[in-house]
Scaffold this motif. Structure first.
Motif, PDB file in Angstrom:
ATOM      1  N   LEU A 119     -20.270  18.160  53.326  1.00 61.41           N
ATOM      2  CA  LEU A 119     -18.854  17.812  53.485  1.00 61.41           C
ATOM      3  C   LEU A 119     -17.968  19.050  53.300  1.00 61.41           C
ATOM      4  CD1 LEU A 119     -18.584  14.350  51.662  1.00 61.41           C
ATOM      5  CD2 LEU A 119     -18.486  14.812  54.120  1.00 61.41           C
ATOM      6  N   ILE A 120     -18.280  19.861  52.284  1.00 59.50           N
ATOM      7  CA  ILE A 120     -17.529  21.101  52.078  1.00 59.50           C
ATOM      8  C   ILE A 120     -17.728  22.036  53.268  1.00 59.50           C
ATOM      9  CG2 ILE A 120     -17.353  23.191  50.664  1.00 59.50           C
ATOM     10  CD1 ILE A 120     -18.027  21.514  48.233  1.00 59.50           C
ATOM     11  N   ASN A 121     -18.982  22.133  53.729  1.00 61.35           N
ATOM     12  CA  ASN A 121     -19.275  22.986  54.885  1.00 61.35           C
ATOM     13  C   ASN A 121     -18.484  22.542  56.114  1.00 61.35           C
ATOM     14  OD1 ASN A 121     -20.933  25.218  54.458  1.00 61.35           O
ATOM     15  ND2 ASN A 121     -22.759  23.958  54.288  1.00 61.35           N
ATOM     16  N   LEU A 122     -18.391  21.224  56.299  1.00 66.82           N
ATOM     17  CA  LEU A 122     -17.705  20.688  57.478  1.00 66.82           C
ATOM     18  C   LEU A 122     -16.195  20.865  57.370  1.00 66.82           C
ATOM     19  CD1 LEU A 122     -17.900  19.099  60.161  1.00 66.82           C
ATOM     20  CD2 LEU A 122     -17.740  17.001  58.805  1.00 66.82           C
ATOM     21  N   LEU A 123     -15.634  20.566  56.186  1.00 66.69           N
ATOM     22  CA  LEU A 123     -14.182  20.580  56.015  1.00 66.69           C
ATOM     23  C   LEU A 123     -13.602  21.989  55.928  1.00 66.69           C
ATOM     24  CD1 LEU A 123     -13.777  17.647  53.440  1.00 66.69           C
ATOM     25  CD2 LEU A 123     -13.226  17.616  55.875  1.00 66.69           C
ATOM     26  N   PHE A 124     -14.331  22.900  55.265  1.00 71.00           N
ATOM     27  CA  PHE A 124     -13.768  24.225  55.001  1.00 71.00           C
ATOM     28  C   PHE A 124     -14.354  25.337  55.872  1.00 71.00           C
ATOM     29  CE2 PHE A 124     -13.073  21.843  51.072  1.00 71.00           C
ATOM     30  CZ  PHE A 124     -11.720  22.089  50.852  1.00 71.00           C
ATOM     31  N   PHE A 125     -15.584  25.152  56.348  1.00 73.24           N
ATOM     32  CA  PHE A 125     -16.231  26.216  57.115  1.00 73.24           C
ATOM     33  C   PHE A 125     -16.606  25.801  58.536  1.00 73.24           C
ATOM     34  CE2 PHE A 125     -17.334  26.794  52.588  1.00 73.24           C
ATOM     35  CZ  PHE A 125     -16.680  27.994  52.362  1.00 73.24           C
ATOM     36  N   ARG A 126     -16.292  24.553  58.897  1.00 74.32           N
ATOM     37  CA  ARG A 126     -16.546  24.048  60.247  1.00 74.32           C
ATOM     38  C   ARG A 126     -18.014  24.181  60.650  1.00 74.32           C
ATOM     39  NH1 ARG A 126     -12.286  20.987  60.138  1.00 74.32           N
ATOM     40  NH2 ARG A 126     -10.307  22.122  60.144  1.00 74.32           N
ATOM     41  N   ARG A 127     -18.913  24.010  59.686  1.00 74.73           N
ATOM     42  CA  ARG A 127     -20.344  24.066  59.987  1.00 74.73           C
ATOM     43  C   ARG A 127     -20.862  22.656  60.233  1.00 74.73           C
ATOM     44  NH1 ARG A 127     -22.752  28.035  55.239  1.00 74.73           N
ATOM     45  NH2 ARG A 127     -21.577  29.919  55.777  1.00 74.73           N
ATOM     46  N   ARG A 128     -21.360  22.426  61.417  1.00 71.88           N
ATOM     47  CA  ARG A 128     -21.872  21.096  61.759  1.00 71.88           C
ATOM     48  C   ARG A 128     -23.296  20.909  61.256  1.00 71.88           C
ATOM     49  NH1 ARG A 128     -21.641  20.315  67.909  1.00 71.88           N
ATOM     50  NH2 ARG A 128     -22.486  18.279  67.260  1.00 71.88           N
ATOM     51  N   CYS A 129     -23.612  19.663  60.948  1.00 70.45           N
ATOM     52  CA  CYS A 129     -24.982  19.294  60.573  1.00 70.45           C
ATOM     53  C   CYS A 129     -25.556  18.388  61.654  1.00 70.45           C
ATOM     54  CB  CYS A 129     -25.007  18.563  59.231  1.00 70.45           C
ATOM     55  SG  CYS A 129     -24.537  19.586  57.833  1.00 70.45           S
ATOM     56  N   SER A 130     -26.864  18.452  61.814  1.00 76.03           N
ATOM     57  CA  SER A 130     -27.511  17.610  62.810  1.00 76.03           C
ATOM     58  C   SER A 130     -27.502  16.151  62.353  1.00 76.03           C
ATOM     59  CB  SER A 130     -28.950  18.071  63.037  1.00 76.03           C
ATOM     60  OG  SER A 130     -29.757  17.750  61.914  1.00 76.03           O
ATOM     61  N   ARG A 131     -27.717  15.258  63.312  1.00 74.22           N
ATOM     62  CA  ARG A 131     -27.775  13.831  62.987  1.00 74.22           C
ATOM     63  C   ARG A 131     -28.931  13.522  62.045  1.00 74.22           C
ATOM     64  NH1 ARG A 131     -27.926  11.356  68.892  1.00 74.22           N
ATOM     65  NH2 ARG A 131     -29.448  13.056  69.023  1.00 74.22           N
ATOM     66  N   LEU A 132     -30.022  14.270  62.169  1.00 78.90           N
ATOM     67  CA  LEU A 132     -31.173  14.046  61.295  1.00 78.90           C
ATOM     68  C   LEU A 132     -30.851  14.424  59.850  1.00 78.90           C
ATOM     69  CD1 LEU A 132     -34.103  15.301  63.571  1.00 78.90           C
ATOM     70  CD2 LEU A 132     -33.478  12.941  63.023  1.00 78.90           C
ATOM     71  N   VAL A 133     -30.072  15.510  59.668  1.00 81.62           N
ATOM     72  CA  VAL A 133     -29.679  15.909  58.319  1.00 81.62           C
ATOM     73  C   VAL A 133     -28.775  14.843  57.698  1.00 81.62           C
ATOM     74  CG1 VAL A 133     -28.328  17.571  56.983  1.00 81.62           C
ATOM     75  CG2 VAL A 133     -29.955  18.381  58.696  1.00 81.62           C
ATOM     76  N   TRP A 134     -27.797  14.339  58.484  1.00 82.02           N
ATOM     77  CA  TRP A 134     -26.929  13.281  57.966  1.00 82.02           C
ATOM     78  C   TRP A 134     -27.725  12.016  57.668  1.00 82.02           C
ATOM     79  CZ3 TRP A 134     -22.502  14.166  55.889  1.00 82.02           C
ATOM     80  CH2 TRP A 134     -21.694  15.211  56.345  1.00 82.02           C
ATOM     81  N   GLY A 135     -28.706  11.724  58.514  1.00 78.92           N
ATOM     82  CA  GLY A 135     -29.571  10.576  58.235  1.00 78.92           C
ATOM     83  C   GLY A 135     -30.367  10.786  56.958  1.00 78.92           C
ATOM     84  N   GLY A 136     -30.860  12.016  56.758  1.00 81.47           N
ATOM     85  CA  GLY A 136     -31.582  12.334  55.533  1.00 81.47           C
ATOM     86  C   GLY A 136     -30.706  12.203  54.304  1.00 81.47           C
TER      87      GLY A 136
END
Length: 302
Positions: A119-136
């Motif tokens: 969440l920090i990566n997404l909100l502050f650094f715009r780093r996307r995660c794969s769907r598998l990582v979010w599922g994990g």
């Protein structure tokens, strides 16, 4: 490289999992500042000879200019101080939280860093995660719920403090993610422990009345937490995280909650229920899922 780093982080989680027993026993004799000061000081001292040997046998840097060497030392110092401050804040809030909440809730809430990091990566650094990582992540959160909680999730002051601890551990993970490729991980780890010990030492003198007899009584858990959980564990974290996706790294390290249950069963005679075993299975499945290659993101990258 990815498999080697994953195994290193899994070993780190194992060491930390057994440290929950050490922390639980040690807090029976000393306060949180005293425990943190003692373990951090031991962790730093343990690494001093390692740093000396690596410096002596490491590759030379004769080609570096004085300016480059100065910048390298500055990066090392800044990284060590930042890691030390983040580690001290995270460890201290975890210790204080344990005074007001159960071990099960503490393990669950602390490991929420596996959700906070992306969440920090997404909100502050715009780093996307794969769907598998979010599922994990989702699967791991459910797994930790079954593993650590048996009477529902109610929030008290200890729970809120531990939630702050999870945020601070997330910051620590991201600070390591930034500095580990830029400097020597073992040296940075050594510096972070002495910084952590210095901050905790001030708190110990201001807010507690440390007793030599109490510290000596708790020498076994303090020694384990200092030499293995701090000195070895956090250094392996820095080495293992180098070049790893911080979200995946946090998922692997969250296995400490699984190991802590196993450690409690082996060392304290706390048998695992069917609910807890189901949580362990979900945690293992989450880590495997998060490390599978995502074909969608690979195609997007190409």
């Amino acid at each position: 490289m990815k498999i080697r780093n994953s195994l290193i982080l899994l070993l780190t989680a194992t060491i930390w999992g057994f440290a929950f027993v050490a922390q639980s026993v040690g807090m029976d004799y000393v306060g949180p500042f005293t425990f943190l000061f003692s373990r951090s000081l031991i962790g730093g001292i343990v690494l001093l000879p390692v740093v000396a040997v690596l410096h002596k046998n490491g590759p030379g840097h004769a080609s570096e200019t004085p300016e480059e060497k100065r910048k390298a030392r500055k990066t090392l110092l800044i990284g060590g101080v930042c890691c030390g401050v983040a580690l001290c804040a995270a460890d201290l809030t975890q210790q204080i939280g344990l005074l007001h909440t159960t071990v099960g809730k503490s393990g669950f809430l602390t490991s929420c860093y596996i959700l906070i990091v992306p969440l920090i990566n997404l909100l502050f650094f715009r780093r996307r995660c794969s769907r598998l990582v979010w599922g994990g992540i989702a699967l791991a959160v459910v797994g930790m719920y079954f593993l650590c909680l048996s009477d529902g999730l109610s929030i008290n002051i200890g729970d809120l403090i531990t939630l702050v601890c999870a945020v601070l551990f997330s910051v620590h993970i991201l600070v390591i993610d930034y500095f580990s490729p830029r400097t020597d991980g073992v040296k940075m780890s050594c510096i972070q422990f002495f910084v952590c010990a210095a901050i905790a030492g001030v708190g110990m003198l201001l807010f507690e009345q440390p007793s030599r007899d109490a510290i000596l009584t708790a020498w076994k858990p303090i020694l384990y937490a200092g030499a293995l959980s701090s000195g070895v564990g956090y250094t392996l974290q820095i080495i293992g995280q180098k070049g790893m996706n911080p979200t995946v790294a946090s998922l692997i390290m969250s296995m400490e909650s699984v190991i802590s249950v196993i450690a409690g069963w082996l060392l304290l005679g706390q048998a695992m229920s069917a609910r807890e075993l189901f949580g362990c299975v979900l945690m293992f499945a989450a880590i495997v899922l998060a490390q599978l290659p995502d074909k969608t993101m690979q195609k997007a990258a190409n």
